[in-house]
Motif scaffolding. Structure first.
Motif, PDB file in Angstrom:
ATOM      1  N   GLU A   1      58.332  -4.106   2.933  1.00  0.00           N
ATOM      2  CA  GLU A   1      57.528  -3.053   3.543  1.00  0.00           C
ATOM      3  C   GLU A   1      57.000  -1.861   2.595  1.00  0.00           C
ATOM      4  OE1 GLU A   1      61.258  -0.233   4.641  1.00  0.00           O
ATOM      5  OE2 GLU A   1      62.213  -0.983   6.169  1.00  0.00           O
ATOM      6  N   LEU A   2      57.236  -2.442   1.004  1.00  0.00           N
ATOM      7  CA  LEU A   2      56.263  -1.617  -0.094  1.00  0.00           C
ATOM      8  C   LEU A   2      54.607  -2.373   0.281  1.00  0.00           C
ATOM      9  CD1 LEU A   2      58.419  -1.341  -2.821  1.00  0.00           C
ATOM     10  CD2 LEU A   2      57.828   0.364  -1.168  1.00  0.00           C
ATOM     11  N   LEU A   3      55.146  -3.935   0.492  1.00  0.00           N
ATOM     12  CA  LEU A   3      53.672  -4.773   0.789  1.00  0.00           C
ATOM     13  C   LEU A   3      52.927  -4.324   1.614  1.00  0.00           C
ATOM     14  CD1 LEU A   3      52.597  -7.637  -0.440  1.00  0.00           C
ATOM     15  CD2 LEU A   3      54.051  -8.542   1.049  1.00  0.00           C
ATOM     16  N   ASP A   4      53.469  -4.097   3.428  1.00  0.00           N
ATOM     17  CA  ASP A   4      53.150  -4.288   4.395  1.00  0.00           C
ATOM     18  C   ASP A   4      51.751  -2.897   3.971  1.00  0.00           C
ATOM     19  OD1 ASP A   4      54.555  -6.708   5.180  1.00  0.00           O
ATOM     20  OD2 ASP A   4      55.942  -5.887   6.282  1.00  0.00           O
ATOM     21  N   CYS A   5      52.619  -1.946   4.037  1.00  0.00           N
ATOM     22  CA  CYS A   5      52.399  -0.290   3.811  1.00  0.00           C
ATOM     23  C   CYS A   5      50.743  -0.538   2.287  1.00  0.00           C
ATOM     24  CB  CYS A   5      53.357   0.286   2.814  1.00  0.00           C
ATOM     25  SG  CYS A   5      52.739   2.355   2.710  1.00  0.00           S
ATOM     26  N   TRP A   6      50.745  -1.659   1.539  1.00  0.00           N
ATOM     27  CA  TRP A   6      50.136  -0.959   0.525  1.00  0.00           C
ATOM     28  C   TRP A   6      48.890  -2.020   0.650  1.00  0.00           C
ATOM     29  CZ3 TRP A   6      50.898  -3.009  -4.972  1.00  0.00           C
ATOM     30  CH2 TRP A   6      50.380  -2.697  -5.863  1.00  0.00           C
ATOM     31  N   THR A   7      49.243  -2.964   1.595  1.00  0.00           N
ATOM     32  CA  THR A   7      48.303  -4.015   1.938  1.00  0.00           C
ATOM     33  C   THR A   7      47.761  -3.211   3.295  1.00  0.00           C
ATOM     34  OG1 THR A   7      49.598  -6.336   2.442  1.00  0.00           O
ATOM     35  CG2 THR A   7      47.824  -6.331   3.151  1.00  0.00           C
ATOM     36  N   ASP A   8      48.467  -2.864   4.182  1.00  0.00           N
ATOM     37  CA  ASP A   8      47.182  -1.908   5.732  1.00  0.00           C
ATOM     38  C   ASP A   8      46.758  -0.537   4.942  1.00  0.00           C
ATOM     39  OD1 ASP A   8      48.690  -4.078   6.913  1.00  0.00           O
ATOM     40  OD2 ASP A   8      50.643  -2.022   7.563  1.00  0.00           O
ATOM     41  N   VAL A   9      47.646   0.425   3.869  1.00  0.00           N
ATOM     42  CA  VAL A   9      47.002   1.076   3.753  1.00  0.00           C
ATOM     43  C   VAL A   9      45.398   0.353   2.470  1.00  0.00           C
ATOM     44  CG1 VAL A   9      46.911   2.628   1.513  1.00  0.00           C
ATOM     45  CG2 VAL A   9      48.605   2.648   2.931  1.00  0.00           C
ATOM     46  N   SER A  10      45.559  -0.759   1.901  1.00  0.00           N
ATOM     47  CA  SER A  10      44.144  -0.866   2.039  1.00  0.00           C
ATOM     48  C   SER A  10      43.232  -1.551   2.779  1.00  0.00           C
ATOM     49  CB  SER A  10      44.508  -2.354   0.549  1.00  0.00           C
ATOM     50  OG  SER A  10      45.583  -1.926  -0.211  1.00  0.00           O
ATOM     51  N   ASN A  11      43.749  -2.613   3.782  1.00  0.00           N
ATOM     52  CA  ASN A  11      42.011  -2.717   4.813  1.00  0.00           C
ATOM     53  C   ASN A  11      42.337  -1.291   5.489  1.00  0.00           C
ATOM     54  OD1 ASN A  11      42.401  -5.495   4.380  1.00  0.00           O
ATOM     55  ND2 ASN A  11      44.582  -5.096   5.118  1.00  0.00           N
ATOM     56  N   ALA A  12      42.822  -0.172   5.181  1.00  0.00           N
ATOM     57  CA  ALA A  12      42.424   0.442   6.076  1.00  0.00           C
ATOM     58  C   ALA A  12      41.167   1.722   5.295  1.00  0.00           C
ATOM     59  CB  ALA A  12      43.529   1.872   6.550  1.00  0.00           C
ATOM     60  N   GLY A  13      41.152   1.116   3.684  1.00  0.00           N
ATOM     61  CA  GLY A  13      40.145   1.567   2.578  1.00  0.00           C
ATOM     62  C   GLY A  13      40.787   2.773   1.306  1.00  0.00           C
ATOM     63  N   GLY A  14      41.700   2.622   1.680  1.00  0.00           N
ATOM     64  CA  GLY A  14      42.807   3.284   1.041  1.00  0.00           C
ATOM     65  C   GLY A  14      42.458   3.548  -0.428  1.00  0.00           C
TER      66      GLY A  14
ATOM     67  N   VAL B   1      43.514   2.428  -3.363  1.00  0.00           N
ATOM     68  CA  VAL B   1      45.411   1.870  -3.886  1.00  0.00           C
ATOM     69  C   VAL B   1      45.256   0.538  -4.874  1.00  0.00           C
ATOM     70  CG1 VAL B   1      47.039   3.567  -2.787  1.00  0.00           C
ATOM     71  CG2 VAL B   1      45.632   0.984  -1.953  1.00  0.00           C
ATOM     72  N   GLY B   2      43.564   0.069  -5.752  1.00  0.00           N
ATOM     73  CA  GLY B   2      43.343  -1.222  -6.203  1.00  0.00           C
ATOM     74  C   GLY B   2      42.949  -2.894  -6.002  1.00  0.00           C
ATOM     75  N   PHE B   3      42.940  -1.820  -4.484  1.00  0.00           N
ATOM     76  CA  PHE B   3      42.142  -2.963  -4.007  1.00  0.00           C
ATOM     77  C   PHE B   3      40.513  -2.745  -3.213  1.00  0.00           C
ATOM     78  CE2 PHE B   3      46.760  -4.703  -4.566  1.00  0.00           C
ATOM     79  CZ  PHE B   3      46.078  -5.771  -4.991  1.00  0.00           C
ATOM     80  N   VAL B   4      40.334  -3.756  -2.878  1.00  0.00           N
ATOM     81  CA  VAL B   4      38.833  -3.248  -1.804  1.00  0.00           C
ATOM     82  C   VAL B   4      39.091  -3.861  -0.693  1.00  0.00           C
ATOM     83  CG1 VAL B   4      36.267  -3.424  -1.534  1.00  0.00           C
ATOM     84  CG2 VAL B   4      37.395  -2.989  -3.748  1.00  0.00           C
ATOM     85  N   PRO B   5      39.249  -3.323   0.996  1.00  0.00           N
ATOM     86  CA  PRO B   5      39.181  -4.440   1.749  1.00  0.00           C
ATOM     87  C   PRO B   5      37.735  -5.712   2.027  1.00  0.00           C
ATOM     88  CG  PRO B   5      38.922  -1.895   2.656  1.00  0.00           C
ATOM     89  CD  PRO B   5      38.372  -2.354   1.195  1.00  0.00           C
ATOM     90  N   PRO B   6      38.847  -6.339   3.089  1.00  0.00           N
ATOM     91  CA  PRO B   6      39.494  -7.474   3.445  1.00  0.00           C
ATOM     92  C   PRO B   6      40.631  -7.392   2.615  1.00  0.00           C
ATOM     93  CG  PRO B   6      37.726  -8.949   3.669  1.00  0.00           C
ATOM     94  CD  PRO B   6      37.661  -8.088   3.434  1.00  0.00           C
ATOM     95  N   VAL B   7      41.959  -7.212   2.084  1.00  0.00           N
ATOM     96  CA  VAL B   7      42.873  -8.192   1.037  1.00  0.00           C
ATOM     97  C   VAL B   7      44.189  -8.404   2.370  1.00  0.00           C
ATOM     98  CG1 VAL B   7      44.069  -5.516   0.591  1.00  0.00           C
ATOM     99  CG2 VAL B   7      43.897  -7.470  -1.023  1.00  0.00           C
ATOM    100  N   THR B   8      44.388  -9.430   1.608  1.00  0.00           N
ATOM    101  CA  THR B   8      46.184 -10.253   2.626  1.00  0.00           C
ATOM    102  C   THR B   8      47.054  -9.948   1.659  1.00  0.00           C
ATOM    103  OG1 THR B   8      45.996 -11.950   1.034  1.00  0.00           O
ATOM    104  CG2 THR B   8      44.519 -11.805   2.832  1.00  0.00           C
ATOM    105  N   ARG B   9      47.844  -9.685   1.848  1.00  0.00           N
ATOM    106  CA  ARG B   9      49.322  -9.781   1.668  1.00  0.00           C
ATOM    107  C   ARG B   9      49.840 -10.779   0.155  1.00  0.00           C
ATOM    108  NH1 ARG B   9      54.491  -8.280   4.247  1.00  0.00           N
ATOM    109  NH2 ARG B   9      55.450 -10.169   3.310  1.00  0.00           N
ATOM    110  N   ASP B  10      49.043 -11.531   0.176  1.00  0.00           N
ATOM    111  CA  ASP B  10      49.476 -12.447  -0.898  1.00  0.00           C
ATOM    112  C   ASP B  10      48.515 -12.122  -2.142  1.00  0.00           C
ATOM    113  OD1 ASP B  10      50.848 -14.425   0.816  1.00  0.00           O
ATOM    114  OD2 ASP B  10      49.017 -15.989   1.108  1.00  0.00           O
ATOM    115  N   GLU B  11      47.165 -11.185  -1.711  1.00  0.00           N
ATOM    116  CA  GLU B  11      47.098 -10.682  -2.767  1.00  0.00           C
ATOM    117  C   GLU B  11      47.480  -9.483  -3.633  1.00  0.00           C
ATOM    118  OE1 GLU B  11      42.117 -11.585  -2.039  1.00  0.00           O
ATOM    119  OE2 GLU B  11      43.691 -10.563  -0.312  1.00  0.00           O
ATOM    120  N   VAL B  12      48.175  -9.067  -2.602  1.00  0.00           N
ATOM    121  CA  VAL B  12      49.193  -7.891  -2.982  1.00  0.00           C
ATOM    122  C   VAL B  12      50.339  -8.247  -3.661  1.00  0.00           C
ATOM    123  CG1 VAL B  12      49.575  -4.856  -2.706  1.00  0.00           C
ATOM    124  CG2 VAL B  12      47.764  -6.233  -1.485  1.00  0.00           C
TER     125      VAL B  12
END
Length: 164
Positions: free
Chosen positions: A11-24, A26-37
């Motif tokens: 759930e944490l991984l899904d949230c972090w990936t979705d937040v990142s891909n929505a432009g949040g 939180v340490g990444f720039v979209p697009p990002v995958t679960r495997d990267e997070v």
């Protein structure tokens, strides 16, 4: 929270990936995958698993709606405060006041652990520092150009502090 099972980890991984891909910011720039997070999450959870750090998880109707980490220092000179990392609310839950609720929980956890103040950083150009100011954080510094979101797009990191 000081123990994370496989369900919560996903759930944490899904949230972090979705937040990142929505432009949040939180340490990444979209697009990002679960495997990267995933490896970054694993490193963050090492401190939680050890009991040194703590996770604040906000649930709504039994589902993880957001989370943040409170990370303490290994230095005995810095054990009276912590850093808040990866504050995020799932994009499907934005605009419901949940960010404020999450941060109120973060502050309560910090008080219970005996910390005297919290620090966090915000990515310049996002406006999120205004949200934190509304929660009692004060800017203590800026580091220009330390966040590179793309070639030619360097951002400042804004350091904020809040007494408890």
């Amino acid at each position: 929270m000081s123990a994370v099972d496989d369900v919560l980890r996903d759930e944490l991984l899904d949230c972090w990936t979705d937040v990142s891909n929505a432009g949040g910011a939180v340490g990444f720039v979209p697009p990002v995958t679960r495997d990267e997070v995933a490896p970054v999450l694993a490193r963050l959870l090492e401190g939680v698993d050890s009991g040194r750090d703590v996770l604040a998880v906000l649930t709504v109707d039994g589902a993880t709606a957001g989370w943040a980490a409170l990370v303490s220092s290994l230095s005995p000179l810095r054990r009276h405060w912590a850093t808040v990392l990866r504050v995020q609310i799932h994009p499907s839950r934005q605009g419901q006041g949940l960010g404020r609720a999450l941060m109120e929980g973060v502050h309560e956890i910090a008080r219970q652990r005996g910390w005297e103040f919290l620090t966090l950083t915000a990515r310049g150009g996002t406006g999120v520092d205004g949200f934190y100011r509304g929660l009692g954080y004060h800017e203590v510094g800026r580091m220009p150009g330390v966040i590179r979101v793309a070639p030619g797009d360097d951002r400042e990191e804004i350091l904020l502090r809040r007494p408890l």
